[in-house]
Design an enzyme around this catalytic site. Structure first.
Site, PDB file in Angstrom:
ATOM      1  N   GLU A 161      40.986  47.785  -2.445  1.00  0.00           N
ATOM      2  CA  GLU A 161      42.464  47.245  -2.197  1.00  0.00           C
ATOM      3  C   GLU A 161      42.569  45.853  -2.128  1.00  0.00           C
ATOM      4  OE1 GLU A 161      42.596  49.477   1.779  1.00  0.00           O
ATOM      5  OE2 GLU A 161      43.193  51.250   0.830  1.00  0.00           O
ATOM      6  N   GLU A 299      41.317  56.197  -3.044  1.00  0.00           N
ATOM      7  CA  GLU A 299      41.206  56.767  -1.713  1.00  0.00           C
ATOM      8  C   GLU A 299      42.350  57.487  -1.165  1.00  0.00           C
ATOM      9  OE1 GLU A 299      40.321  53.521   1.210  1.00  0.00           O
ATOM     10  OE2 GLU A 299      39.113  52.452  -0.381  1.00  0.00           O
TER      11      GLU A 299
END
Length: 410
Positions: A161, A299
């Site tokens: 991220e 994820e």
């Protein structure tokens, strides 16, 4: 879907460095890579995160998962904890796939405390230090592990991220691009097993500006939680995809966006419609396809969809099933993309799914050890184990079968 394999990428890197002798090898390996990647292959199911508990729950109703997901810290030069290493060891010893999140933004080397802004500033500095060749020795323990398990495959997220806030020292974000390429080159150059691939995993809205380039990137990663599938979450009140009310249809639980269609005269015009998937996610998948890269949902997990403090009954059952159905529909998306003209076929771009099959009521690792990481009325406070959701589990099992996964439910 055809994409650059790690082996072919290494050959191309050698050519770029001026190794003319590689030319014949490139021709032969290009043919091999083309033949292997054009054959249809089953998508991959990995279970996360961090501990065997996720796999245990899945195995209670299914079998055949391809691997799992764990985390490794640059600061300590080691796995986050013993449970992560043990899970990685179990998977790797069976020749499975291990996704490894190599983190520095969460715990930057040299960060001694302060608020989130101070931590982000140190993370940006570390990113620049990596770009200049620093911190590579902290990866040696990981390299020893991957080299010791040549039959396993390792998807290495070079931080996860990633964003301008944590990784960019200037508008061009050369710091992260260079850091990614530096780490990939170091890992690739010290791998004797040649079982590594590199995942570029940005936040969904900044995938273009941080992209390190086609040469080093093997996979494009993205996180899929609630917002990404246009579902509301409960965090001391409902949040509708983080967008203004006019961009969210509350009754339908869908994002509402314009795309470039045509008017009654066939001229380009903005057309409004509801979407099950966030615009930035669709654009990221299109970006990956345009660059010839497969996508890994690095994820993917349920969140606290209702104001019931993490219960697994009532609306959690309904929204959990809706979440699963949208997860698999993303793999098969074909249609318009907000603010872009035309129709797009994104089927087959997503080749790997990491489902976080744990109980978030007990923190990131889902371990009930007496500590509570998330308050009962926040977004993460939910039991995401598929065994606890009959409808969601049935939809997940259907999704595995319909999409050709090797993993199947019993």
């Amino acid at each position: 879907m055809p994409h650059t394999t790690p082996r072919l990428r290494r050959v191309r890197r050698a050519l770029a460095a001026g190794t003319a002798a590689v030319l014949l090898l490139l021709t032969a390996q290009t043919a091999t890579a083309t033949a292997s990647t054009t054959d249809p292959a089953a998508p991959e199911l990995l279970l996360g995160q961090s501990t065997r508990g996720a796999l245990n729950d899945f195995n209670s109703f299914a079998q055949g998962a391809d691997g799992g997901s764990v985390y490794y810290e640059l600061r300590s030069g080691d796995w986050v904890n013993a449970e992560h290493r043990a899970f990685a060891e179990e998977l790797a010893s069976q020749g499975k796939t291990v996704q490894v999140g190599i983190s520095w933004k969460d715990n930057p080397p040299g960060f001694e405390g302060g608020d989130e802004n101070a931590k982000a500033a140190r993370s940006r500095a570390v990113t620049a230090e990596i770009a200049a060749g620093g911190h590579t020795a902290q990866l040696d323990r990981l390299l020893a592990f991957t080299n010791a398990h040549p039959s396993a495959s390792f998807k290495l997220r070079l931080d996860y991220e990633v964003s301008s806030f944590y990784h960019c020292t200037d508008a061009s974000c050369s710091s992260y691009k260079n850091a990614f390429n530096t780490l990939a080159a170091y890992l690739d150059g010290h791998s004797t097993a040649h079982n590594l691939s590199f995942v570029y995993h940005p936040v969904r809205g900044e995938f273009e500006q941080l992209y390190p380039g086609d040469a080093a990137v093997d996979w494009v990663g993205v996180s899929i939680f609630a917002h990404e599938l246009c579902l509301p979450i409960y965090d001391r009140g409902y949040l509708y995809n983080g967008t203004p009310p006019q961009n969210y249809d509350v009754g339908a639980n869908q994002c509402r966006n314009a795309y470039i269609g045509t008017d009654q005269n066939g001229n380009p015009a903005a057309v409004w419609r509801n979407f099950d998937h966030d615009a930035n996610v669709l654009k990221l998948v299109k970006f990956a396809k345009d660059h010839g890269k497969p996508v890994v949902l690095s994820e993917a997990g349920m969140m606290n969809f209702t104001a019931d403090n993490g219960a697994t009954d009532g609306m959690e059952q309904v929204q959990g099933d809706r979440w699963v159905q949208r997860l698999f529909s993303l793999m098969n998306y074909r249609g318009p993309i907000p603010n872009l003209p035309g129709e797009y076929d994104l089927r087959g771009v997503i080749r790997s799914v990491v489902y976080i099959n744990l109980d978030f009521r007990y923190g990131w690792d889902g371990i009930d050890d007496g500590s509570f990481d998330f308050a009962p009325d926040t977004t993460w406070f939910v039991d995401g184990r598929l065994s606890h959701y009959a409808a969601a589990r049935a939809s997940f099992c259907r999704g595995l079968a319909d999409n050709g996964f090797t993993a199947r439910c019993r």
